[in-house]
Scaffold this active site. Structure first.
Site, PDB file in Angstrom:
ATOM      1  N   ASP A 107      -5.709  -7.594   6.733  1.00 56.76           N
ATOM      2  CA  ASP A 107      -7.083  -7.606   7.092  1.00 56.76           C
ATOM      3  C   ASP A 107      -8.033  -7.552   5.969  1.00 56.76           C
ATOM      4  O   ASP A 107      -7.750  -7.618   4.875  1.00 56.76           O
ATOM      5  CB  ASP A 107      -7.347  -6.446   8.013  1.00 56.76           C
TER       6      ASP A 107
ATOM      7  N   GLU B 125      -9.506  -4.962   4.818  1.00 56.85           N
ATOM      8  CA  GLU B 125      -9.361  -3.754   3.860  1.00 56.85           C
ATOM      9  C   GLU B 125      -8.295  -3.911   3.148  1.00 56.85           C
ATOM     10  O   GLU B 125      -8.121  -3.752   1.811  1.00 56.85           O
ATOM     11  CB  GLU B 125      -9.108  -2.532   4.952  1.00 56.85           C
TER      12      GLU B 125
ATOM     13  N   TYR C 297       1.655  -5.980  13.210  1.00 58.98           N
ATOM     14  CA  TYR C 297       0.391  -5.394  12.589  1.00 58.98           C
ATOM     15  C   TYR C 297      -0.532  -4.779  13.616  1.00 58.98           C
ATOM     16  O   TYR C 297      -0.820  -5.295  14.734  1.00 58.98           O
ATOM     17  CB  TYR C 297      -0.109  -6.326  11.673  1.00 58.98           C
TER      18      TYR C 297
ATOM     19  N   GLU D  80       0.809  -1.240   0.036  1.00 59.97           N
ATOM     20  CA  GLU D  80      -0.072   0.059  -0.075  1.00 59.97           C
ATOM     21  C   GLU D  80       0.761   1.275  -0.106  1.00 59.97           C
ATOM     22  O   GLU D  80       0.444   2.088  -0.624  1.00 59.97           O
ATOM     23  CB  GLU D  80      -0.991   0.197   1.326  1.00 59.97           C
TER      24      GLU D  80
ATOM     25  N   ASP E 131      -1.992  -5.253   3.536  1.00 56.88           N
ATOM     26  CA  ASP E 131      -2.375  -5.630   4.725  1.00 56.88           C
ATOM     27  C   ASP E 131      -3.160  -6.850   5.029  1.00 56.88           C
ATOM     28  O   ASP E 131      -4.221  -7.186   4.022  1.00 56.88           O
ATOM     29  CB  ASP E 131      -2.862  -4.437   5.725  1.00 56.88           C
TER      30      ASP E 131
ATOM     31  N   ARG F  99      -3.625  -3.521  13.431  1.00 57.59           N
ATOM     32  CA  ARG F  99      -5.092  -3.622  13.550  1.00 57.59           C
ATOM     33  C   ARG F  99      -5.465  -4.988  14.031  1.00 57.59           C
ATOM     34  O   ARG F  99      -5.417  -5.908  12.939  1.00 57.59           O
ATOM     35  CB  ARG F  99      -5.749  -3.132  12.082  1.00 57.59           C
TER      36      ARG F  99
ATOM     37  N   HIS G  53      -3.965 -12.107  13.680  1.00 51.16           N
ATOM     38  CA  HIS G  53      -3.787 -13.297  14.542  1.00 51.16           C
ATOM     39  C   HIS G  53      -2.866 -13.072  15.516  1.00 51.16           C
ATOM     40  O   HIS G  53      -2.751 -14.209  16.203  1.00 51.16           O
ATOM     41  CB  HIS G  53      -3.776 -14.607  13.762  1.00 51.16           C
TER      42      HIS G  53
END
Length: 904
Positions: free
Chosen positions: A100, A102, A332, A9, A98, A334, A378
């Site tokens: 997740d 998103e 990470y 990203e 990423d 989030r 996780h």
């Protein structure tokens, strides 16, 4: 030579990953999302503009298909062209966004835009380290379309919710407002807490407290019962009436408390009735999740959720550590998981054993995630290498980055340390008067037998080692039957030192802070880790709340009006359970257990006799009236007094139609703090003019008290009609001063600032005391010092002002204690990570074996030279200049107030 294209990203993430890959890889950045729903009607493709659903950019007539366009920001088309060019020479595409929902969605949009003709693989990693990247390359997977659909479902639901309800708010409340599935639920929490505060009725009660001196120290004991009945406490009162709600308790007023104190003094000596000791344990806190990191960073560092996530993103994506080393410092950020990898568990034990000894390294402590449907990353937020201590990276991080990294590092280490073992002690002391009624005092103590994890981390504290002492309240060794003598006994005798009655008042429930709001959202199942920061940012940006000096989120009158409208007419859509249920359904889509268009159909179309959002808005919009907040009735005229929302903001209105009297609501007045009597005073001033306090002796002009957009203030003379004329002197009211009770003397005291206290002995220049944007301060030339909490703005004298000016200036919001002043600008200061020497430009940490008082000028210069010439970049010292910018003065410009208007 075969080449693989890796897309992430951000450029920062791309730069870090490039360090770990060979020549056969090219790493490029998408710069975030490449496609989204159109931001405005002009962005909608021409072929869809005539469709009934065009404004939504969601085809509600065909399976709720979204219409995507390339994002029109940050040269997105140029970036896409770069990616297409890079893909032309690649033999494989690796999507490394990423891990997740998103991130999965961004990867899918990249495929849709780039249309690759080479094999495509998805790689994910929880930290940006060489080991993690290499493992991801060994274990690629396909794109997870369930995660993509869950993210797409969220985006479509939020678009339909906002675009269907927001126009209603524009017509009925105020232009440019917005409704949101999650945002409106969060605003409702703020408004309902403000309603509780508004309905709250304060109650007063008294008790008696004893200071008891033992040979080993003084402790406090509190009166808890009288003649077998408990004394009333705050929890025993009804918050809506202020009346006692618990039966069979003793309520003391001031007179009764005073009389009781005198009788208790006559009852001396008292005796120790019981001593109860119980062992207890205190367990460490789990490692950080997104929610708990945001909460703790807000409590300990004062960071908002958005700031915390921005810093965490930078720590995750990579930091240059000198030379060619660039690595992500944390995992990470989030996540709603509290688990740690086996690698992290092993590293933690090694670090703990080295820092604290074997008794603190008692083996790994696993944590199990309790959050239902945990669906983000996780693993908990932790340092990517626990062996990389905060002091090791301090030279490469900005102040706020280091503070957050240290918070994460300490929390992770503490989570793997043993429980703290405590001893809790409760002492009961009996006093029996002439009447035979027994009064019971209690004192509670806590002794730390083994600090365990508290050695590393105390929640809500900045310095665990210093705070360990504050964690303890050690009572003297008392025995049942032991006497408490009257004052004046020998020091070896335990005796009463002082007895005093204490007044208490119940307080309304506290407003939410960012920390407590995030906690509440998580408890209610509203939003997910990736959305908390944006929720809080959105409700502030849209004017639904403001943060006060205590960092509490204060809802505005506009928020109150919006929530009133939504609760009255669309209660389901601002119900917390509805929002949580939608989140659960999105989780089911992500796990493949629910078809996403079925959820959208139920939400928008409804089922059976239960209409959906579309039909409810169509049926109700014509019957919805302009919302108002009722304050009560004027006792003299019996006319209703309400707050309404106009084009220029909230305004007060007494009466109706052509006879109504209107006035602006002060901008800094919280809804719960606007009482009927305040509203009537503001309306009276608007109609009759401001209240006259008397004459200013220096100018002969009248002094008025007025209500302005930013609160009440006093003013000398009338406001001139000529905008070019000099502005009259003004001063805001302080603390508990009220417009209806302030006196001429108090007004003159306020208008006296800035006030000269004397002339400085060094240069004969004036020493002033004044009020500023950030509180009261003293000033000499361009040198400023804030007053302490114990200083009084009105009574501070010249000597005290000189003391404050002589103190070291605060550094980056903190005052550093000078441990050794060596002269010529060389000082040894007390830093957060230990003593250090500075010449004003470079800082050098003292070796552990060197005491601050033993540092010589020669040694200091040698340490600074060594630091400046080391491989590490020299850490710049905080500025210690004696001149700073003057605090902003209260703005006194008179502007024409807009006339209050009814909403159209």
């Amino acid at each position: 030579m075969p080449r693989k294209l890796v897309i992430v990203e951000s450029p920062a993430k791309a730069k870090t990953i490039s360090n770990f890959l060979g020549k056969g890889y090219q790493v490029e950045a998408s710069y975030g999302h490449v496609r989204d729903l159109p931001a405005s009607r002009k962005d909608i493709p021409e072929k869809y503009k005539k469709e009934k659903w065009a404004d939504f950019a969601v085809n509600v007539e065909d399976q709720f298909q979204p219409i995507y366009v390339v994002v029109e920001e940050r040269n997105k088309k140029k970036h896409i062209a770069t990616l297409k060019e890079a893909l032309r020479d690649a033999d494989e595409l690796l999507l490394a966004t990423d891990e997740d929902r998103e991130g999965e969605s961004i990867s899918w949009h990249l495929i849709e835009v780039l249309k690759p003709k080479v094999p495509v693989k998805r790689i994910v990693f929880h930290e940006i380290t060489r080991e993690a990247i290499e493992e991801a390359l060994r274990t690629p997977r396909d794109l997870d379309m369930d995660l993509v659909r869950a993210q797409e479902g969220r985006r479509v639901i939020d678009r339909l919710f906002g675009y269907k309800l927001s126009p209603l708010l524009w017509r009925k409340v105020q232009p440019k407002l917005s409704a949101g599935r999650v945002q409106s639920a969060a605003v409702r929490l703020l408004v309902e807490r403000e309603e509780e505060r508004r309905a709250f009725v304060s109650a007063q009660y008294w008790d008696v407290e004893a200071d008891i001196a033992a040979p080993t120290g003084v402790f406090k004991a509190k009166l808890v019962s009288l003649a077998g009945k408990s004394l009333a406490q705050g929890k025993d009162f009804d918050p809506s009436t202020g009346k006692l709600s618990k039966a069979n308790v003793v309520l003391l007023d001031e007179a009764k408390a005073l009389d009781l104190r005198k009788r208790l003094e006559k009852a001396l000596p008292w005796s120790v009735k019981a001593v109860d000791e119980k062992p207890a344990t205190q367990r460490p806190y789990p490692p950080f999740t997104t929610s708990t990191l945001q909460q703790e960073a807000n409590r300990k560092l004062g960071y908002g959720a958005q700031r915390t996530m921005r810093i965490a993103q930078k720590l995750y994506e990579g930091i240059d550590l000198g030379g060619n080393e660039r690595v992500g410092l944390i995992t990470y950020m989030r996540t709603d998981s509290v688990t740690l990898s086996q690698k992290a568990l092993g590293e933690a034990q090694t670090v703990i054993r080295g820092m604290y000894g074997g008794e603190y390294a008692t083996g790994p402590r696993p944590y199990k995630t309790k959050t239902a449907n945990a669906q983000e990353a996780h693993e908990a937020i932790r340092p990517s290498s626990l062996g990389r201590r905060p002091a090791d990276v301090s030279a490469y991080l900005e102040k706020d980055e280091l503070a957050l990294y240290e918070l994460i590092w300490k929390r992770t280490i503490a989570s793997q340390m043993p429980d703290a073992r405590l001893l809790r002690t409760t002492v009961e002391i009996s006093a029996v008067g002439d009447s035979g009624n027994e009064a019971i005092f209690t004192a509670s103590g806590k002794k730390i037998l083994f600090p365990g994890f508290l050695r590393a981390y105390v929640e809500g504290s900045d310095d665990p080692n210093a705070e360990l002492g504050d964690q303890e309240t050690i009572l003297p060794d008392l025995q049942p039957g032991q006497k408490i003598a009257a004052p004046g006994a020998p020091p070896s005798v335990t005796q009463l030192k002082a007895l005093h009655e204490k007044k208490h008042e119940t307080v309304p429930p506290a407003r939410y802070t960012e920390a407590s709001l995030v906690k509440k959202l998580e408890e209610e199942g509203i939003g997910r880790p990736s959305t908390y920061a944006s929720i809080i940012s959105t409700i502030q940006d849209r004017g639904y709340c403001t943060a006060n000096k205590s960092r509490q989120l204060v809802p505005t009158f506009v928020a109150w009006a919006v929530i009133n409208l939504l609760r009255d007419h669309f209660p389901e859509y601002v119900d917390l359970k509805f929002t949580a249920r939608m989140e659960e359904e999105l989780d089911q889509i992500a796990s493949g257990d629910l078809e996403w268009t079925a959820q959208l159909a139920r939400f928008y179309r409804g089922t059976g006799d239960a209409p959906g959002l579309e039909q409810q808005v169509e049926l109700k919009q014509q019957s919805i009236d302009f919302p108002m907040i009722a304050l009560g009735r004027d006792p003299e005229t019996n006319e209703p007094v309400n707050v309404r929302i106009g084009r220029y903001g909230p305004y007060l209105m007494r009466g109706e139609n052509g006879n109504a009297v209107m006035a602006d609501v002060p901008a800094d007045l919280a809804p719960a703090d606007l009482k009927l009597e305040d509203a009537l005073r503001i309306l009276k001033n608007r109609k009759e003019g401001p209240r006259e306090l008397g004459t200013d002796p220096s100018s002969g002009e009248l002094i008025y008290v007025m209500d302005g957009r930013y609160g009440a203030y006093v003013q000398v003379g009338a406001t001139p009609e000529d905008k070019g004329a000099p502005k009259p002197r003004r001063a805001s009211l302080e603390g508990t001063q009220r417009p209806d009770t302030i006196t001429l003397e108090e007004a003159l005291a306020l208008l006296a600032f800035p006030k000269q206290l004397g002339v400085h002995p060094d240069d004969g220049q004036p020493v002033l005391v004044n009020k500023g944007k950030f509180g009261p301060y003293v000033q000499h030339n361009r040198d400023f010092r804030s007053l302490k909490k114990t200083d009084d703005l009105f009574t501070i004298d010249f000597e005290r002002a000189l003391q404050l000016l002589a103190e070291p200036k605060g550094v980056r919001g903190m005052t550093r204690t000078v441990l050794n002043d060596l002269g010529d600008g060389l000082q040894v200061l007390d830093g957060k990570h230990g003593p250090y020497v500075t010449d004003g430009t470079t800082n050098a940490t003292l070796p552990k074996e060197l005491k601050p008082e033993d540092v010589t000028k020669e040694k200091a210069l040698a340490l600074i030279a060594e630091r400046a010439s080391s491989g590490k970049s020299a850490k710049k010292a905080p500025a210690r200049k004696t001149a700073t910018a003057k605090p902003a003065a209260k703005k006194t410009t008179t502007t024409k107030k807009p006339s209050a208007k009814k909403p159209k």
